[in-house]
Design a protein around this motif. Sequence first.
Motif, mmCIF file in Angstrom:
data_model
loop_
_atom_site.group_PDB
_atom_site.id
_atom_site.type_symbol
_atom_site.label_atom_id
_atom_site.label_comp_id
_atom_site.label_asym_id
_atom_site.label_seq_id
_atom_site.Cartn_x
_atom_site.Cartn_y
_atom_site.Cartn_z
ATOM 1 N N HIS A 229 0.859 -1.181 0.000
ATOM 2 C CA HIS A 229 0.000 0.000 0.000
ATOM 3 C C HIS A 229 0.899 1.237 0.000
ATOM 4 C CE1 HIS A 229 -3.548 -2.333 0.592
ATOM 5 N NE2 HIS A 229 -3.342 -2.627 1.862
ATOM 6 N N PRO A 230 1.023 1.925 -1.123
ATOM 7 C CA PRO A 230 1.802 3.161 -1.114
ATOM 8 C C PRO A 230 1.090 4.185 -0.219
ATOM 9 C CG PRO A 230 1.417 2.392 -3.367
ATOM 10 C CD PRO A 230 0.518 1.597 -2.472
ATOM 11 N N VAL A 231 1.856 4.901 0.586
ATOM 12 C CA VAL A 231 1.257 5.845 1.538
ATOM 13 C C VAL A 231 2.321 6.856 1.962
ATOM 14 C CG1 VAL A 231 1.792 4.321 3.506
ATOM 15 C CG2 VAL A 231 -0.060 5.983 3.728
ATOM 16 N N ASP A 232 1.905 8.045 2.299
ATOM 17 C CA ASP A 232 2.875 9.013 2.829
ATOM 18 C C ASP A 232 3.331 8.540 4.199
ATOM 19 O OD1 ASP A 232 2.955 10.763 0.700
ATOM 20 O OD2 ASP A 232 1.245 11.955 1.429
ATOM 21 N N ASN A 233 4.600 8.788 4.468
ATOM 22 C CA ASN A 233 5.162 8.362 5.748
ATOM 23 C C ASN A 233 4.326 8.843 6.936
ATOM 24 O OD1 ASN A 233 7.021 6.887 7.041
ATOM 25 N ND2 ASN A 233 8.780 8.176 6.476
ATOM 26 N N SER A 234 3.897 10.090 6.840
ATOM 27 C CA SER A 234 3.194 10.706 7.964
ATOM 28 C C SER A 234 1.809 10.063 8.194
ATOM 29 C CB SER A 234 3.015 12.198 7.692
ATOM 30 O OG SER A 234 2.322 12.358 6.471
ATOM 31 N N ARG A 235 1.335 9.281 7.215
ATOM 32 C CA ARG A 235 -0.013 8.710 7.357
ATOM 33 C C ARG A 235 0.007 7.203 7.600
ATOM 34 N NH1 ARG A 235 -4.859 10.278 4.615
ATOM 35 N NH2 ARG A 235 -5.489 9.848 6.739
ATOM 36 N N LYS A 236 1.211 6.657 7.744
ATOM 37 C CA LYS A 236 1.312 5.205 7.915
ATOM 38 C C LYS A 236 0.511 4.710 9.118
ATOM 39 C CE LYS A 236 5.587 3.542 5.836
ATOM 40 N NZ LYS A 236 6.844 2.845 6.103
ATOM 41 N N ARG A 237 0.646 5.450 10.210
ATOM 42 C CA ARG A 237 0.002 4.974 11.431
ATOM 43 C C ARG A 237 -1.523 4.953 11.273
ATOM 44 N NH1 ARG A 237 -1.442 7.693 16.074
ATOM 45 N NH2 ARG A 237 -0.245 9.502 15.439
ATOM 46 N N ASP A 238 -2.052 6.022 10.659
ATOM 47 C CA ASP A 238 -3.500 6.075 10.444
ATOM 48 C C ASP A 238 -3.947 4.942 9.531
ATOM 49 O OD1 ASP A 238 -3.647 8.272 11.996
ATOM 50 O OD2 ASP A 238 -3.660 9.717 10.343
ATOM 51 N N THR A 346 -3.021 -20.308 3.668
ATOM 52 C CA THR A 346 -2.873 -19.069 2.911
ATOM 53 C C THR A 346 -2.432 -17.964 3.863
ATOM 54 O OG1 THR A 346 -5.191 -18.655 3.260
ATOM 55 C CG2 THR A 346 -4.576 -19.574 1.124
ATOM 56 N N GLY A 347 -1.724 -17.018 3.318
ATOM 57 C CA GLY A 347 -1.243 -15.925 4.150
ATOM 58 C C GLY A 347 -1.195 -14.657 3.342
ATOM 59 N N GLU A 348 -1.119 -13.563 4.056
ATOM 60 C CA GLU A 348 -1.072 -12.284 3.385
ATOM 61 C C GLU A 348 0.090 -11.484 3.964
ATOM 62 O OE1 GLU A 348 -4.589 -9.253 2.036
ATOM 63 O OE2 GLU A 348 -5.030 -10.741 3.549
ATOM 64 N N ALA A 349 0.845 -10.858 3.098
ATOM 65 C CA ALA A 349 1.944 -10.003 3.540
ATOM 66 C C ALA A 349 1.677 -8.610 2.986
ATOM 67 C CB ALA A 349 3.264 -10.533 3.002
ATOM 68 N N ILE A 350 1.424 -7.689 3.902
ATOM 69 C CA ILE A 350 1.069 -6.338 3.479
ATOM 70 C C ILE A 350 2.179 -5.380 3.881
ATOM 71 C CG2 ILE A 350 -0.535 -4.440 3.975
ATOM 72 C CD1 ILE A 350 -2.741 -6.416 3.949
ATOM 73 N N SER A 351 2.625 -4.571 2.957
ATOM 74 C CA SER A 351 3.682 -3.608 3.267
ATOM 75 C C SER A 351 3.156 -2.193 3.075
ATOM 76 C CB SER A 351 4.887 -3.827 2.352
ATOM 77 O OG SER A 351 5.344 -5.154 2.461
ATOM 78 N N LEU A 352 3.376 -1.358 4.076
ATOM 79 C CA LEU A 352 3.039 0.055 3.928
ATOM 80 C C LEU A 352 4.301 0.728 3.396
ATOM 81 C CD1 LEU A 352 1.102 0.723 7.276
ATOM 82 C CD2 LEU A 352 0.398 -0.522 5.231
ATOM 83 N N PHE A 380 -5.952 7.242 1.490
ATOM 84 C CA PHE A 380 -4.558 7.178 1.958
ATOM 85 C C PHE A 380 -3.552 7.219 0.808
ATOM 86 C CE2 PHE A 380 -7.042 5.365 5.357
ATOM 87 C CZ PHE A 380 -6.484 5.950 6.479
ATOM 88 N N ALA A 381 -4.013 7.607 -0.372
ATOM 89 C CA ALA A 381 -3.093 7.663 -1.513
ATOM 90 C C ALA A 381 -1.984 8.663 -1.210
ATOM 91 C CB ALA A 381 -3.857 8.069 -2.762
ATOM 92 N N SER A 383 1.041 11.535 -1.659
ATOM 93 C CA SER A 383 1.050 12.801 -2.391
ATOM 94 C C SER A 383 1.876 12.686 -3.680
ATOM 95 C CB SER A 383 1.610 13.899 -1.491
ATOM 96 O OG SER A 383 2.789 13.435 -0.874
ATOM 97 N N GLN A 384 2.796 11.718 -3.726
ATOM 98 C CA GLN A 384 3.580 11.487 -4.950
ATOM 99 C C GLN A 384 3.651 9.990 -5.202
ATOM 100 O OE1 GLN A 384 7.599 13.221 -4.717
ATOM 101 N NE2 GLN A 384 6.823 14.394 -2.978
ATOM 102 N N PRO A 385 3.918 9.584 -6.464
ATOM 103 C CA PRO A 385 4.056 8.147 -6.695
ATOM 104 C C PRO A 385 5.335 7.601 -6.048
ATOM 105 C CG PRO A 385 4.373 9.396 -8.740
ATOM 106 C CD PRO A 385 4.026 10.389 -7.680
ATOM 107 N N LEU A 386 5.370 6.290 -5.826
ATOM 108 C CA LEU A 386 6.571 5.668 -5.239
ATOM 109 C C LEU A 386 7.751 5.873 -6.172
ATOM 110 C CD1 LEU A 386 5.575 2.117 -3.924
ATOM 111 C CD2 LEU A 386 5.708 4.280 -2.691
ATOM 112 N N ARG A 387 8.924 6.116 -5.580
ATOM 113 C CA ARG A 387 10.139 6.192 -6.401
ATOM 114 C C ARG A 387 10.841 4.847 -6.287
ATOM 115 N NH1 ARG A 387 11.508 10.827 -3.565
ATOM 116 N NH2 ARG A 387 13.485 9.819 -3.072
#
Length: 434
Positions: A229-238, A346-352, A380-381, A383-387
């Motif tokens: 899930h791409p997300v701004d650092n400041s919004r990871k916790r939310d 089955t398992g799920e691995a989610i990365s912020l 939670f998109a 502000s910029q795309p992932l680099r």
Amino acid sequence: MTIESSAFEALGLPPAVLRALADKNYTTPTPIQQQAIPLVLSGRDVLGGAQTGTGKTAAFSLPLLARLSKATPPNGPRRPRALILVPTRELAVQVNESIRNYGRHLRLTTGMIFGGVGMGPQMDLLRRGVDILVATPGRLIDHLERGTAKLDAIEILVLDEADRMLDMGFLAAIKRIVQQVPKQRQTLLFSATFESRVRGLAMEFLRNPAEVEVAARNTIASTIQHIAHPVDNSRKRDLLTHLLATRFQDRVLVFGKTKHGCNRLAEQLEESGIKAVAIHGNKSQAQRQKALDAFKAGRARVLVATDVAARGLDIPALPLVINYDLPLVAEDYVHRIGRTGRNGATGEAISLVAIDEGGLLSQVQKLLGQNVRQVLVEGFAPSQPLRMDAKPVQSKRQARPSARPHGKPAVRHAHAQAPKGRSGAGAQRSRMAR
Ligand code: AMP
């Protein structure tokens, strides 16, 4: 003999061990057990490629117990006849517990020594004597220097999670320890990867080893879904709170980068009404065990952990692992995810993934040999795309090598939180015969 234990019986294990397996309702050996047990029973050195969750502990413990119970112990005071070196306290506790269980119908004793607690009880333990000693390298060196541990009666040496011990800078300590173990011995080395450093160790300490490997190098269960899930650092916790509140009911293991970050995150989750505990290298052994127990018993829904602290944790059937931060070393992703999707589940691995973690994500993709699906969560998109070519960012704190009194500084920086080998000691001795 019960039907249940017959698959283990076919591997050549003795009745007392089979009884213990029947007590635990183990019916079928796992692939690593299937391969390793007959080899170890035959006395061969074994180089085993297996991660936590594959049943590797039993793969070496069962035949080790069988061999020790068959051979006549040397005369004189009881001295360790088997030594199992492990990277962390948690793993020491788990391995010791497994051996105690599997050996419950045998007249052998097991005990463990590790850093982080006082020396006294461990000295008592060694004075009274144990047959099987589970130890972390740093603390064992302390005992060797004081003359409180003697390794001259060792018949079987096990290096468990050898790759992790090397990561933690224990190479020099391991070498010093092995020097004190008789040359005439059986040696077993287990590692999640057979990277060149591990092969070097095997060449030095093993004699004509049989090689067994249950998962190809750096692969993980194909039943696991990887999602970023791409997300701004400041919004990871939310975002994490949102996911825990809306999508998942189950227990979740969350990985963070730093001890401080893990602590804060657990506190913040608690404040949002989600029961969470943290486990990392700064916590005492008792605190870590308490946190782990709370998680296992379901009193805490979320366990927030650093890579080093979580290594070897035995958490059965975990459906979800969340990477709050991506690991700085892609291999750690594999270790983390090794805790889900076990035994075909089955398992799920989610990365912020924050914008500047794109580079880490591409390293993970390279290692997995597959793309990780990127999914934007509504609201939670970033502000910029992932680099995806971003260089991993390290704080000074993470880049600083930890104190490594017994070995060279670790080449890799991702394990700066490694618990120090020398910093304390814990002791426990258990009589396995009832
Ligand atoms: P390990 O990879 O050694 O950490 O073991 C992972 C988990 O599998 C532990 O909880 C073991 O108790 C369990 N286990 C090991 N061998 C078996 C088996 N043959 N059948 C069922 N469970 C097992």
